[in-house]
Design a protein around this motif. Structure first.
Motif, short mmCIF file in Angstrom:
data_model
loop_
_atom_site.label_atom_id
_atom_site.label_comp_id
_atom_site.label_asym_id
_atom_site.label_seq_id
_atom_site.Cartn_x
_atom_site.Cartn_y
_atom_site.Cartn_z
N UNK A 135 -3.71 -16.59 -7.99
CA UNK A 135 -2.23 -15.59 -8.84
C UNK A 135 -2.94 -14.19 -7.92
N UNK A 136 -1.56 -13.86 -8.10
CA UNK A 136 -1.94 -11.89 -8.00
C UNK A 136 -3.68 -11.09 -8.66
N UNK A 137 -3.62 -11.65 -9.75
CA UNK A 137 -5.06 -11.22 -10.88
C UNK A 137 -6.12 -11.39 -10.22
N UNK A 138 -6.05 -13.01 -9.23
CA UNK A 138 -7.22 -13.82 -9.23
C UNK A 138 -7.46 -12.87 -7.33
N UNK A 139 -6.16 -12.26 -7.37
CA UNK A 139 -5.93 -12.11 -5.55
C UNK A 139 -7.10 -10.57 -5.89
N UNK A 140 -6.55 -9.77 -6.64
CA UNK A 140 -7.17 -8.84 -7.00
C UNK A 140 -8.63 -8.68 -7.07
N UNK A 141 -8.90 -9.78 -8.25
CA UNK A 141 -10.45 -10.34 -8.02
C UNK A 141 -11.05 -10.21 -7.12
N UNK A 142 -10.93 -10.64 -5.88
CA UNK A 142 -11.02 -10.97 -4.86
C UNK A 142 -11.40 -10.28 -3.75
N UNK A 143 -10.41 -8.88 -3.67
CA UNK A 143 -10.37 -8.25 -2.90
C UNK A 143 -9.03 -8.47 -1.56
N UNK A 144 -8.35 -8.90 -2.02
CA UNK A 144 -7.60 -9.75 -1.55
C UNK A 144 -6.59 -8.66 -0.91
N UNK A 145 -5.98 -7.91 -2.54
CA UNK A 145 -4.85 -7.04 -2.70
C UNK A 145 -5.51 -5.79 -3.33
N UNK A 146 -5.46 -5.04 -3.57
CA UNK A 146 -5.79 -4.19 -3.64
C UNK A 146 -5.12 -3.31 -5.57
N UNK A 147 -3.36 -3.06 -5.96
CA UNK A 147 -3.29 -2.81 -6.65
C UNK A 147 -2.63 -4.29 -7.27
N UNK A 148 -2.37 -4.23 -8.65
CA UNK A 148 -1.13 -4.75 -9.58
C UNK A 148 -0.26 -4.64 -9.81
N UNK A 149 1.48 -4.72 -10.01
CA UNK A 149 1.85 -3.73 -11.00
C UNK A 149 2.74 -4.34 -11.05
N UNK A 150 3.90 -4.49 -12.02
CA UNK A 150 5.05 -4.86 -12.87
C UNK A 150 6.11 -5.42 -10.86
N UNK A 151 6.73 -6.50 -10.96
CA UNK A 151 7.52 -6.87 -9.61
C UNK A 151 8.21 -5.78 -9.10
N UNK A 152 9.71 -5.42 -10.62
CA UNK A 152 10.50 -4.32 -10.11
C UNK A 152 9.45 -3.21 -9.29
N UNK A 153 8.10 -3.05 -9.03
CA UNK A 153 7.45 -1.56 -9.54
C UNK A 153 7.31 -1.06 -7.79
N UNK A 154 6.48 -3.02 -7.94
CA UNK A 154 5.46 -3.43 -6.39
C UNK A 154 6.49 -2.03 -4.99
N UNK A 155 7.56 -2.34 -4.71
CA UNK A 155 7.61 -1.62 -3.92
C UNK A 155 8.05 0.30 -3.28
N UNK A 156 7.91 0.67 -5.49
CA UNK A 156 7.59 1.98 -5.33
C UNK A 156 5.97 2.35 -4.51
N UNK A 157 5.24 1.36 -5.94
CA UNK A 157 4.13 0.96 -5.49
C UNK A 157 3.21 1.57 -3.53
N UNK A 158 4.34 0.75 -3.34
CA UNK A 158 3.69 1.06 -1.90
C UNK A 158 3.53 2.09 -1.29
#
Lengths: 262, 262
Positions: free
Chosen positions: A171-194
Motif C-alpha cells: 500500500x501507499x502507507x507501507x511505501x511511505x513507511x519504507x522510504x519508497x515514496x515521500x508523501x501520501x495524499x488524497x488521490x485527486x491531489x497527487x498531481x498538485x502535490x507533485x
C-alpha cells in the motif's frame, strides 16, 4: 513553442515556473510502458535536458492509474535473442540520464515496469489507495529494469525480497513507511502535490540543483568515501557560480534571491 | 429466492437494507457480495448523494452467520482470516472510503461484526429497543471489522476493553450517552428520522462532505502537522468545486444555495 508536441501516448505541459508535466495517456492499455512509450519519454526528457526553460519535471499517469507494467503483447512474442537485442535497456538508461529533478505523481497502480519507472524518479508522491508491486514473478519472469536492484536499495532487503518473490503489492502507507515514496495524499491531489514540490525546486538555483541531484544519484554506485569526495568536488564547483554569490547575499540582505543559472 | 440486500434510490438517497430477517440479517457470502455491489453502485451513481444502511425485521445485523461455519470436531478448522480478508475488511473500507455520507439506522440488535459495521458508518441512529454487543469474546474470537480500532476512539479504552472482554450488551440509550452513536430515537420514529437526515445530506455539497469525512478518517492517525497539511490539500480541492462557488454566491445574494454535489 517546445513541448506542445503531442505524442499519441504522452501529453506534455509546461508551467510558467518551468515545471514540465508529462502525462502517460494510454488508459485503454492501463498506461502499459511499451518500447514506444519509453522512447517518447526518453525523447521528451532529452529535449527537456537541453531546454533551460525547463527546471524540473513531473511524470503523472492520471487519477486512477500510473502504469500497470510493460506491454505484455510486445514481450510475449520475444524469444531469448530478441530479448537480448531489445533496445529497451538503452531506453531506460536514457530516461535515467535526465539531469533535472524528476518527480513521480502516482495513483492507482505502479506495477512491474510502472514501479521500475517510479524507482528512477528522484521524488515520489502517491495517492492513498495506490498499490506498488513487482508482479513479474507471477508471470514466470522477473523484474528486468532495475526492479530487484533499485527496490532493494530503496526499501531494504526483507521487504524487497518479499515483494519480488511473492509478486504481491504494498500500500501507499507501507511505501511511505519504507522510504519508497515521500508523501501520501488524497488521490485527486497527487498531481498538485507533485507540482508543488517541482515548483519549489524550480525556484532554486539550477546549477546547485543539478549538482545536488548528481551527488544524490551517485549514492548507490560507490563507497561512502568516494561519494564524499565527489560531493566535495561538486560543492567546490558551485563556489564559482554567480547564483551562489547571489543566494548568500540575498540571505544576508533578507531579500528573495534571483537565480540566473550561471 | 429472496434478495439478501434491498437497494432503492429515492431523492438522492440510496437505501440499502440487509434482508435476511430470519437470520437477524447475519452475513453469508451471498449477502456480502450483494452488499458490496450495492455500495459500489451507490458510490458510482452521481445522483446518489447519501446512503442509508438499515436492517429488515427485528434485528440490524447479527454479524457472521455461524451456520456457515464448519467447526465440527475432527473437521478441518475454517480459516476465519480468509473471510475477513475477502469480505469484512473490504466492506469496512468501502463504507469509510465512500466519498458520500453513510448513515446507519440500527433498528434492532447489532452484534459482532454487525455492530462494527454500524460504527463504520458516519452517523448512527438507533431505535430505543436496539442494542450493541461485541459478542466475539463469547466464542473465543477477536472483535473484527474494525471494532478494536473504532470502539476505543468512540468511547475510550476503558469502556471499549470491558465491553470487548465481557461481551456485555449496550442499550441504544447507553450507546448515545457514551458517544458510541449519534442518536437514540423512539422505535417508530427511527426510519423517518434517519431518512430526513439522509434527505437533507443529499441536498448538501457532497464533495465537500466527502472531504470532511476524509479528513476525520485520518485525524486519529495523523500528527497535528500532518493533519493541518491534509486540511490545506482538501481545502484547495474543495475550493475548486462548483458547490463552493454556489455557496458563496448564495451567501452574497442572500438566497438559499442549490448544491449539485459537484
Amino acid at each position: 513553442m517546445p513541448f506542445q508536441t503531442e505524442y499519441p501516448d504522452l501529453k506534455c505541459d509546461i508551467s510558467n515556473q518551468g515545471v514540465l508535466t508529462i502525462t502517460l495517456s494510454r488508459p485503454q492499455k492501463r498506461n502499459a510502458l511499451s518500447n514506444d512509450v519509453l522512447s517518447h519519454l526518453a525523447e521528451i526528457l532529452e529535449e527537456a535536458s537541453l531546454d533551460s526553460s525547463v527546471k524540473s519535471a513531473v511524470i503523472y499517469g492520471g487519477e486512477s492509474m500510473f502504469a500497470a507494467g510493460a506491454d505484455l503483447h510486445e514481450m510475449s512474442s520475444q524469444q531469448s535473442i530478441e530479448t537480448w537485442l531489445n533496445p529497451r535497456p538503452k531506453l531506460w538508461q536514457r530516461i535515467d540520464q535526465f539531469e533535472k529533478p524528476l518527480i513521480a505523481a502516482v495513483n492507482g497502480y505502479a506495477l512491474g515496469a510502472g514501479l521500475e519507472l517510479v524507482l528512477l524518479c528522484d521524488v515520489v508522491v502517491a495517492g492513498e489507495g495506490t498499490l506498488f508491486g513487482l508482479p513479474e514473478i507471477t508471470l514466470g519472469l522477473m523484474p528486468g529494469a532495475g526492479g530487484t536492484q533499485r527496490l532493494a536499495r530503496t526499501v531494504g532487503k526483507s521487504l524487497a525480497n518479499q515483494m519480488v518473490l511473492t509478486g504481491q503489492p504494498i500500500s501507499a502507507q507501507k511505501a511511505l513507511n519504507s522510504g519508497l515514496i515521500s508523501e501520501v495524499t488524497i488521490a485527486q491531489n497527487t498531481l498538485n502535490k507533485a507540482q508543488e514540490i517541482a515548483t519549489t525546486i524550480a525556484q532554486r538555483a539550477p546549477l546547485a540543483v543539478r549538482a545536488a541531484k548528481t551527488s544524490l544519484k551517485s549514492v548507490p554506485n560507490g563507497t561512502l568515501g568516494q561519494g564524499l569526495v565527489m560531493e566535495r568536488q561538486l560543492f567546490s564547483l558551485l563556489a564559482e557560480t554567480q547564483d551562489r554569490a547571489e543566494g548568500i547575499q540575498a540571505f544576508l540582505d533578507k531579500r528573495k534571491a534571483t537565480f540566473k543559472g550561471k | 429466492m429472496e434478495e439478501s440486500i434491498l437497494f432503492q434510490v429515492e431523492a438522492g438517497v440510496a437505501v440499502i437494507t440487509l434482508n435476511r430477517p430470519k437470520q437477524l440479517n447475519s452475513f453469508n457470502p451471498e449477502m456480502h457480495k450483494a452488499l458490496k455491489r450495492a455500495l459500489k453502485q451507490a458510490e458510482a451513481d452521481d445522483s446518489v448523494r447519501a446512503v442509508l444502511l438499515t436492517g429488515a425485521g427485528r434485528g440490524f445485523c447479527a454479524g457472521q452467520d455461524l451456520n456457515d461455519r464448519n467447526v465440527n470436531s475432527g473437521a478441518e478448522m475454517a480459516d476465519l482470516g480468509e473471510s475477513i480478508e475477502k469480505y469484512y475488511n473490504p466492506l469496512i473500507k468501502q463504507i469509510s472510503n465512500m466519498p458520500k455520507p453513510v448513515i446507519a439506522a440500527v433498528n434492532g440488535v447489532a452484534a459482532g461484526a454487525g455492530a462494527n459495521i454500524a460504527f463504520a458508518c458516519d452517523i448512527v441512529f438507533a431505535a430505543q429497543s436496539a442494542s450493541f454487543i461485541q459478542a466475539f469474546c463469547k466464542i473465543g474470537l477477536v472483535p473484527d471489522s474494525g471494532g478494536t480500532w473504532v470502539l476505543p476512539r468512540l468511547i475510550g479504552s476503558a469502556r471499549a476493553k470491558a465491553l470487548m472482554l465481557l461481551g456485555d450488551k449496550v442499550t441504544a440509550s447507553q450507546a448515545q450517552e457514551w458517544g458510541m452513536i449519534w442518536q437514540c430515537v423512539e422505535d417508530e420514529a427511527l426510519i423517518e428520522t434517519a431518512m430526513s437526515v439522509a434527505n437533507h445530506l443529499a441536498t448538501q455539497p457532497t464533495k465537500g462532505l466527502g472531504f470532511i469525512k476524509h479528513a476525520l478518517n485520518h485525524s486519529s492517525e495523523n500528527s497535528l502537522d500532518d493533519q493541518l497539511n491534509m486540511e490545506k490539500d482538501l481545502q484547495r480541492l474543495a475550493g475548486q468545486t462548483d458547490d463552493y462557488r454556489e455557496g458563496i454566491a448564495a451567501f452574497f445574494d442572500k438566497r438559499a444555495p442549490e448544491f449539485k454535489g459537484k
